[in-house]
Enzyme design. Structure first.
Site, short mmCIF file in Angstrom:
data_model
loop_
_atom_site.label_atom_id
_atom_site.label_comp_id
_atom_site.label_asym_id
_atom_site.label_seq_id
_atom_site.Cartn_x
_atom_site.Cartn_y
_atom_site.Cartn_z
N ASP A 1 -11.70 2.37 3.99
CA ASP A 1 -12.17 0.96 3.76
C ASP A 1 -13.56 0.60 3.87
OD1 ASP A 1 -10.23 -1.22 4.00
OD2 ASP A 1 -10.02 -0.84 6.00
N GLN B 1 -5.31 -1.63 9.59
CA GLN B 1 -5.20 -2.98 9.10
C GLN B 1 -5.62 -3.89 9.99
OE1 GLN B 1 -3.86 -3.71 5.97
NE2 GLN B 1 -4.15 -5.78 6.26
N LYS C 1 0.81 -1.27 0.11
CA LYS C 1 -0.04 0.04 -0.11
C LYS C 1 0.98 1.18 0.08
CE LYS C 1 -3.85 -2.21 2.55
NZ LYS C 1 -4.23 -2.88 3.70
N1 GUN Z 1 -7.06 -6.92 5.94
C1 GUN Z 1 -7.16 -7.78 4.83
N2 GUN Z 1 -7.94 -6.88 3.89
C2 GUN Z 1 -8.01 -5.87 4.40
C3 GUN Z 1 -8.72 -4.68 4.17
O1 GUN Z 1 -9.07 -4.51 2.68
N3 GUN Z 1 -8.73 -3.53 4.88
C4 GUN Z 1 -8.10 -3.77 6.16
N4 GUN Z 1 -8.27 -2.59 6.95
N5 GUN Z 1 -7.63 -4.87 6.66
C5 GUN Z 1 -7.47 -5.94 5.88
#
Ligand code: GUN
Length: 293
Positions: free
Chosen positions: A121, A98, A54
């Site tokens: 998100d 996350q 990311k």
């Molecule tokens: N963990 C796995 N996929 C995601 C996601 O799309 N967002 C977040 N915050 N955590 C994740």
């Protein structure tokens, strides 16, 4: 006949390039650099890989990237204090915490603390509720990616029979809402559904997001259907190494489906859609028109 492979890597790269173009325009015309803050608690290896990816891709798109790594035993109040600071910070337009979080913090409390305008998100109840109500909302990135992949095969999803297997807040539930917005007919199934094979056999679009290795078999799939496999499951391989498999038995499905994602096939789309959401959040926060992606 062998299914066409849906190449999420190429589609994600095209999307990232379009985001970068729009970011450059927003910087040039308005002097605003969209900024994304990612919060990682602890050192789960898979999460670390996602967060690094990311960070790199956010910067490559011309956006500002802020990484916050907290120890696994962080006090919930300290995490809440960081979120409050990011909510107030004018250079931060998107906040992603996350998941999964360690058991010592309450995930719902943390998500509720994020400013819904910065909730890239799409997990805050304001955004989840707006999406369910058919209103404009920041929507979760993996389901957004699933829709884009589906539209790389079908220009319109209108009237198609879709089945979503899995009902998580991160994937299944929001995907159902996005498919409804596309005028698809949606069946919501999950690990407890009866007669899943028969339900699946009617679907033109199959979305597997249930977290069960190779649960969806080739003979469940309607010939020519489009199969989007969100599952990433690690199984011990014969050679002692781990083997990545999806929620769909890929080799079986390959001979029946019209188009199918490989494993892992959706992850790159998730990150690309996160960049889209960050750009959209930045424009909305500053009262700019919706960007062209
Ligand atoms: N963990 C796995 N996929 C995601 C996601 O799309 N967002 C977040 N915050 N955590 C994740």
């Amino acid at each position: 006949m062998t299914a066409r492979i849906i190449d999420g890597k190429i589609i994600a790269a095209e999307l990232r390039a379009r985001v970068a173009g729009e970011v450059a325009r927003v910087v040039r015309e308005h002097g605003i650099t969209p900024g994304l803050a990612v919060v990682l608690v602890g050192s789960d290896p898979a999460s670390e890989i996602y967060v690094r990816s990311k960070h790199k891709q956010t910067q490559a798109a011309g956006m500002a990237s802020f990484e916050h790594v907290l120890p696994v035993d962080v006090a919930q109040d300290d995490l809440l204090a960081l979120i409050a600071r990011l909510n107030r910070d004018p250079v931060v337009h998107g906040i992603l915490v996350q998941l999964p979080l360690p058991k010592s913090v309450d995930t719902e409390t943390i998500i509720n603390a994020i400013d819904p305008a910065k909730d890239v998100d799409g997990l805050h109840p304001n955004n989840a509720g707006r999406l369910a109500g058919g209103f404009a909302a920041l929507s979760p990135c993996t389901p957004l990616g699933c829709i884009i992949l589906s539209k790389s095969v079908h220009a319109s999803l209108q009237g198609m029979n879709a089945i979503v297997i899995g009902r998580s807040n991160l994937v299944g539930r929001p995907l159902v809402q996005l498919l409804l917005n596309e005028n698809a007919t949606v069946t919501i199934a999950h690990s407890r559904s009866r007669e899943l094979a028969q339900l699946c056999a009617r679907a033109d679009l199959v979305y597997a997001a249930v977290g069960k290795p190779e649960m969806v078999r080739g003979d469940w799939i309607k010939p020519g259907a489009t199969v989007i496999d969100v599952g990433i499951n690690r199984l011990p391989g014969a050679d002692g190494k781990t083997r990545l498999v999806g929620d769909v038995a890929f080799q079986e499905a390959l001979n029946v489906a019209g188009a199918i994602t490989p494993v892992p096939g959706v992850g790159q789309m998730t990150v690309a859609c996160l960049l889209v959401n960050t750009l959209r959040a930045a424009c909305a926060i500053h009262g700019l028109p919706k960007p062209g992606v």
